[in-house]
Design a protein around this motif. Sequence first.
Motif, PDB file in Angstrom:
ATOM      1  N   ASN A 234       0.866  -1.338  -0.268  1.00  0.00           N
ATOM      2  CA  ASN A 234       0.251  -0.127  -0.529  1.00  0.00           C
ATOM      3  C   ASN A 234       0.493   1.041   0.027  1.00  0.00           C
ATOM      4  N   GLU A 235       2.145   1.128   0.487  1.00  0.00           N
ATOM      5  CA  GLU A 235       2.638   2.402   0.707  1.00  0.00           C
ATOM      6  C   GLU A 235       3.496   2.535  -0.833  1.00  0.00           C
ATOM      7  N   PHE A 236       3.977   1.710  -1.765  1.00  0.00           N
ATOM      8  CA  PHE A 236       3.632   2.334  -3.324  1.00  0.00           C
ATOM      9  C   PHE A 236       2.961   3.058  -3.085  1.00  0.00           C
ATOM     10  N   LYS A 237       3.949   4.705  -4.272  1.00  0.00           N
ATOM     11  CA  LYS A 237       3.720   5.579  -5.114  1.00  0.00           C
ATOM     12  C   LYS A 237       3.620   6.128  -6.369  1.00  0.00           C
ATOM     13  N   GLY A 238       2.986   6.141  -7.258  1.00  0.00           N
ATOM     14  CA  GLY A 238       2.871   5.919  -8.314  1.00  0.00           C
ATOM     15  C   GLY A 238       3.623   7.101  -8.529  1.00  0.00           C
ATOM     16  N   GLN A 239       3.743   8.448  -8.167  1.00  0.00           N
ATOM     17  CA  GLN A 239       4.442   9.440  -8.404  1.00  0.00           C
ATOM     18  C   GLN A 239       5.894   8.916  -8.825  1.00  0.00           C
ATOM     19  N   GLU A 240       6.365   8.425  -7.002  1.00  0.00           N
ATOM     20  CA  GLU A 240       7.795   8.277  -7.101  1.00  0.00           C
ATOM     21  C   GLU A 240       8.210   7.341  -8.311  1.00  0.00           C
ATOM     22  N   LEU A 241       6.823   5.980  -8.241  1.00  0.00           N
ATOM     23  CA  LEU A 241       7.624   5.256  -9.208  1.00  0.00           C
ATOM     24  C   LEU A 241       7.694   5.902 -10.375  1.00  0.00           C
ATOM     25  N   LEU A 243       9.134   9.001 -11.072  1.00  0.00           N
ATOM     26  CA  LEU A 243      10.287   9.452 -11.649  1.00  0.00           C
ATOM     27  C   LEU A 243      11.401   8.753 -10.935  1.00  0.00           C
ATOM     28  N   MET A 244      11.102   7.448 -10.693  1.00  0.00           N
ATOM     29  CA  MET A 244      12.333   6.440 -10.531  1.00  0.00           C
ATOM     30  C   MET A 244      12.673   5.952 -12.267  1.00  0.00           C
ATOM     31  N   LYS A 245      11.212   5.678 -13.190  1.00  0.00           N
ATOM     32  CA  LYS A 245      11.212   5.563 -14.300  1.00  0.00           C
ATOM     33  C   LYS A 245      11.892   6.213 -15.320  1.00  0.00           C
ATOM     34  N   ALA A 246      11.703   7.731 -14.774  1.00  0.00           N
ATOM     35  CA  ALA A 246      12.647   8.521 -16.363  1.00  0.00           C
ATOM     36  C   ALA A 246      13.631   8.808 -15.698  1.00  0.00           C
ATOM     37  N   ARG A 247      14.419   8.216 -14.570  1.00  0.00           N
ATOM     38  CA  ARG A 247      15.724   8.017 -13.874  1.00  0.00           C
ATOM     39  C   ARG A 247      16.821   6.799 -14.958  1.00  0.00           C
ATOM     40  N   TYR A 248      15.486   6.100 -15.221  1.00  0.00           N
ATOM     41  CA  TYR A 248      16.515   4.813 -15.492  1.00  0.00           C
ATOM     42  C   TYR A 248      15.054   3.946 -16.114  1.00  0.00           C
ATOM     43  N   LEU A 266       1.922   2.062 -14.062  1.00  0.00           N
ATOM     44  CA  LEU A 266       3.281   1.818 -14.118  1.00  0.00           C
ATOM     45  C   LEU A 266       4.018   0.521 -14.436  1.00  0.00           C
ATOM     46  N   ALA A 267       3.347  -0.555 -14.279  1.00  0.00           N
ATOM     47  CA  ALA A 267       4.138  -1.796 -14.848  1.00  0.00           C
ATOM     48  C   ALA A 267       4.417  -2.176 -16.102  1.00  0.00           C
ATOM     49  N   ASP A 268       5.560  -3.210 -16.332  1.00  0.00           N
ATOM     50  CA  ASP A 268       5.300  -3.717 -17.492  1.00  0.00           C
ATOM     51  C   ASP A 268       4.922  -5.432 -17.532  1.00  0.00           C
ATOM     52  N   VAL A 269       5.422  -5.601 -16.062  1.00  0.00           N
ATOM     53  CA  VAL A 269       4.642  -7.360 -15.299  1.00  0.00           C
ATOM     54  C   VAL A 269       3.873  -6.996 -14.511  1.00  0.00           C
ATOM     55  N   PRO A 305      22.318 -13.338 -11.914  1.00  0.00           N
ATOM     56  CA  PRO A 305      22.909 -12.731 -11.342  1.00  0.00           C
ATOM     57  C   PRO A 305      23.654 -11.147 -11.668  1.00  0.00           C
ATOM     58  N   ALA A 306      23.523 -11.710 -13.222  1.00  0.00           N
ATOM     59  CA  ALA A 306      24.297 -10.592 -13.584  1.00  0.00           C
ATOM     60  C   ALA A 306      23.101  -9.014 -14.533  1.00  0.00           C
ATOM     61  N   LYS A 307      22.060  -9.188 -13.437  1.00  0.00           N
ATOM     62  CA  LYS A 307      20.805  -8.175 -13.610  1.00  0.00           C
ATOM     63  C   LYS A 307      20.719  -6.899 -12.438  1.00  0.00           C
ATOM     64  N   THR A 308      20.804  -6.490 -12.315  1.00  0.00           N
ATOM     65  CA  THR A 308      20.181  -4.960 -11.527  1.00  0.00           C
ATOM     66  C   THR A 308      19.191  -4.685 -11.049  1.00  0.00           C
ATOM     67  N   PHE A 309      18.914  -5.111  -9.706  1.00  0.00           N
ATOM     68  CA  PHE A 309      17.478  -5.099  -8.905  1.00  0.00           C
ATOM     69  C   PHE A 309      17.852  -3.643  -8.153  1.00  0.00           C
ATOM     70  N   LEU A 310      16.139  -2.776  -8.839  1.00  0.00           N
ATOM     71  CA  LEU A 310      16.151  -1.694  -8.221  1.00  0.00           C
ATOM     72  C   LEU A 310      14.982  -1.536  -7.460  1.00  0.00           C
ATOM     73  N   ALA A 311      14.914  -1.143  -5.666  1.00  0.00           N
ATOM     74  CA  ALA A 311      13.397  -1.353  -4.898  1.00  0.00           C
ATOM     75  C   ALA A 311      12.774  -0.444  -5.206  1.00  0.00           C
ATOM     76  N   ALA A 312      11.358  -0.111  -5.592  1.00  0.00           N
ATOM     77  CA  ALA A 312      10.412   0.422  -6.056  1.00  0.00           C
ATOM     78  C   ALA A 312      10.465   1.676  -4.655  1.00  0.00           C
ATOM     79  N   PRO A 313      10.355   2.562  -5.140  1.00  0.00           N
ATOM     80  CA  PRO A 313      10.204   4.041  -3.565  1.00  0.00           C
ATOM     81  C   PRO A 313       8.883   4.051  -3.189  1.00  0.00           C
ATOM     82  N   THR A 314       8.838   4.029  -1.897  1.00  0.00           N
ATOM     83  CA  THR A 314       7.058   3.959  -1.517  1.00  0.00           C
ATOM     84  C   THR A 314       7.008   5.306  -0.344  1.00  0.00           C
ATOM     85  N   ALA A 315       7.787   6.183  -0.359  1.00  0.00           N
ATOM     86  CA  ALA A 315       7.288   7.457  -0.250  1.00  0.00           C
ATOM     87  C   ALA A 315       8.293   8.666  -1.111  1.00  0.00           C
TER      88      ALA A 315
END
Length: 410
Positions: A234-241, A243-248, A266-269, A305-315
């Motif tokens: 419930n704490e994941f935020k569309g606006q913050e996500l 912004l993160m998508k724009a950075r990556y 905003l999800a691909d999956v 192990p070769a991939k990068t995983f970023l935790a989605a922002p919650t606030a």
Amino acid sequence: MQTVPDHKQWRAFDYEKPSVQLKKYATDAATHGQPATSVLECAWAKIPSQPTKEQKQAYSEQITTLLQQHQAAMLAHYYVEPELQDLALASGGMVGDSLEMARFGARHPAQTLLVAGVKFMGETASILSPEKTILMPDMQATCSLDLGCPADEFTAFCNQYPERTVVVYANTSAEVKARADWVVTSSIAIEIVSFLHAQGKKIIWGPDRHLGEYIQNLTGADMVLWQGSCMVHNEFKGQELALMKARYPHAKVLVHPESPAAVVALADVVGSTSQLLQAAINDTADTFIVATDQGILHEMTKQAPAKTFLAAPTAGNGATCKSCAFCPWMAMNGLESCIDALNHQEQHRVQLPAALSQQASLSIRRMLEFSSAWREFQAFSSTSNTLNILSDQFIPWIRQHDHFASLLNC
């Protein structure tokens, strides 16, 4: 491989004292039937401190020996600490989501199961295997969805709609499951609701409103929703996500459907824990933003192990932490408490009244029976459009298979 941020870095602060953000969430949630601040503070206060590397090794060896002595199997959810996940696998047990845990525990020959997870998972294991000893490292480890759906209140809610079929998420108490016609997990919920909708059935859904809305929009089913939510998702935020998508911009976004609609959009999956894991492994992308409990990042890292995983922002920027997607009740499971559970089993044993267990088993076994039928049908069918084949092909197929025919009478 890069995991950003490392939850170990922020956790030390939050575990010592619940953050302002957590307190605010709990206070707001209490007005919507969610757990009160004091309950959350108790959970965060009980999270064990991190053992040293040497202690982890010693504890793990001791647990492995105890599992062998008691001929026990260890089941761990993807959201518990990495060392518990690794230990479960190394000792011949399993790591998975709640549906996988339910299947594994029911078919495993061990008469003692150590369930590293939360209350409803231990209860489910006990319901499906009443002859077995089910142990939990911490008997107080629960779930905000479970706490936010008291059985008496949910029963009264259901009684307002006696003509509807009651479908509940697995993250509920044994009492709520006993009131339900069907139990579902996020990995099979869409298929089951589509199956019921294809038969013209109207549904009561509980307790997660976000998952319910997602399924309702996808299937078109007539659903009345209990207004619960997961304190993590419930704490994941569309606006913050966004912004993160724009950075990556090249990152794929993986979202659990317990998240708010603005995040899901905003999800691909979108999928269950296991489905998100498979997407992380199989997708050709090399970077992923993951909107679910950070515990899954451990297995994603191991499997890719070769991939990068970023935790989605919650606030937002004013909050105490930018990505605190970590369940305090899952974190209550620790190596020392596993040792205590195996050494003092009566204090850690899940015990349910026989009548309650038997009644709750009906809705759970119905889900497992459907899951078996669905897997068998998929092996037969060449069509991948779930919603169409459920109405056009699957129901006629079930009618031709007597051992699954009872599913049409639910």
